[in-house]
Enzyme design. Structure first.
Site: not given
Length: 311
Positions: A151-153, A254
């Site tokens: 997952l993205d940060r 996103r």
């Protein structure tokens, strides 16, 4: 002579790859020479290294204790293992069994370590296994447990962590073939009235680590598909969405939602900076809340407290 019995963590891999981990200081040519001379056997039989290992297989290495210690690096402490063992291990566990851990990753922590040296959720999970006696320095030499999805940060939620090679392979295949269904929750700008599935083409600029969504096929752009449905309309012209990630590309959710005028609240790269500042948003409100496997098992991870401010 050293006798090694294959456990679940080391099964389902080629024999020569296993030997390279066990005899980390030995050259590949030396290992194959020892196989040919039957100084290394598998289940008391001559092997060529291409065999697939199974749980319970017995490996015999006919070296002196001194030679085995030298070739395996047994006398040397593993600095990576020691560093991880001393690190944080306070992971939020959704589910755990002998094969995997499902972790609810908080926003602000990376999935895997990179060049900046920050501790990641992957290292925290390994540290947890060490702390709970599930991983020894010896077994760490042969196999490094690892997360299977990233997952993205600044995205929170479900991360799958495999304790052994067989599970890492099966989870990796399920993720690659999209046989497991992943659902996300996000708070987005604007009022969304109905469910929809949107398509497009995603192009990633490697220099900026930012993606663009295109309407037509272009060189180096990959097709994407995202499905969503509104769950609840919120104050400040916001909508809580459930999102089904049909394809899985970098920053897909996103960028895709931003491209249709509904950026995720708190997204600093693809979002609306002015509204993020006006609402004093501290984190990106995108959360991987559910995963369902082909065998019918499903798991959910609770959203972080930041979501509750807008409910």
């Amino acid at each position: 002579m050293k006798e090694l019995r294959i456990d679940d963590a080391n099964s389902n891999q080629r024999f020569d790859k296993y030997l390279k981990r066990v005899l980390s200081e030995a050259s590949t040519s030396f290992i194959y020479k020892m196989l040919r001379k039957k100084n290394i056997t598998l289940n008391d039989k001559k092997a060529d290294g291409s065999e697939k290992l199974n749980t319970g297989d017995v490996v015999k290495i006919w070296f002196s204790d001194e030679t085995f210690e030298k070739m395996s690096g047994a006398s040397q402490a593993d600095p990576l293992y020691e560093a991880i063992a001393k690190g944080p291990n306070n992971i939020n566990i959704v589910f755990e069994d002998d094969d995997m851990i499902i972790i609810n990753k908080p926003s602000g922590i990376k999935s895997q370590k990179d060049s900046d040296g920050e501790v990641s959720i992957n290292e925290m999970a390994i540290s947890y296994m060490i702390k709970t006696g599930q991983l020894t320095e010896e077994s760490f030499k042969h196999f490094h447990p690892s997360i299977c999805n990233r997952l993205d940060r600044n995205t929170s939620g479900i991360v799958l962590f495999a304790k052994n090679l067989k599970t890492a392979q099966s989870l990796g295949l399920a993720l690659k073939e999209r046989s497991c269904k992943k659902l996300y929750h996000a708070i987005v700008l604007g009022k969304i009235a109905e469910a929809q599935t949107i398509d497009g083409f995603l192009y990633k600029d490697e220099t900026t680590n930012k993606v663009s969504i295109l309407n037509k096929e272009t060189k180096d752009a990959k097709p994407i598909k995202t499905s969503y449905r509104p769950i609840k309309h919120l104050d400040n012209d916001l909508t809580l969405l459930e999102i089904h990630l049909i394809t899985g590309r970098t920053h897909q959710i996103r960028a895709h939602l931003a491209s249709i005028g509904h950026p995720i609240l708190g997204d600093m790269k693809y979002g609306n900076t002015n509204i993020n500042k006006r609402l004093n948003v501290k984190s990106q409100l995108l959360h991987a809340f559910s995963i369902e496997f082909e065998d019918g098992r499903s798991f959910e991870a609770k959203e972080p407290e930041e979501f509750n401010v807008y409910f």
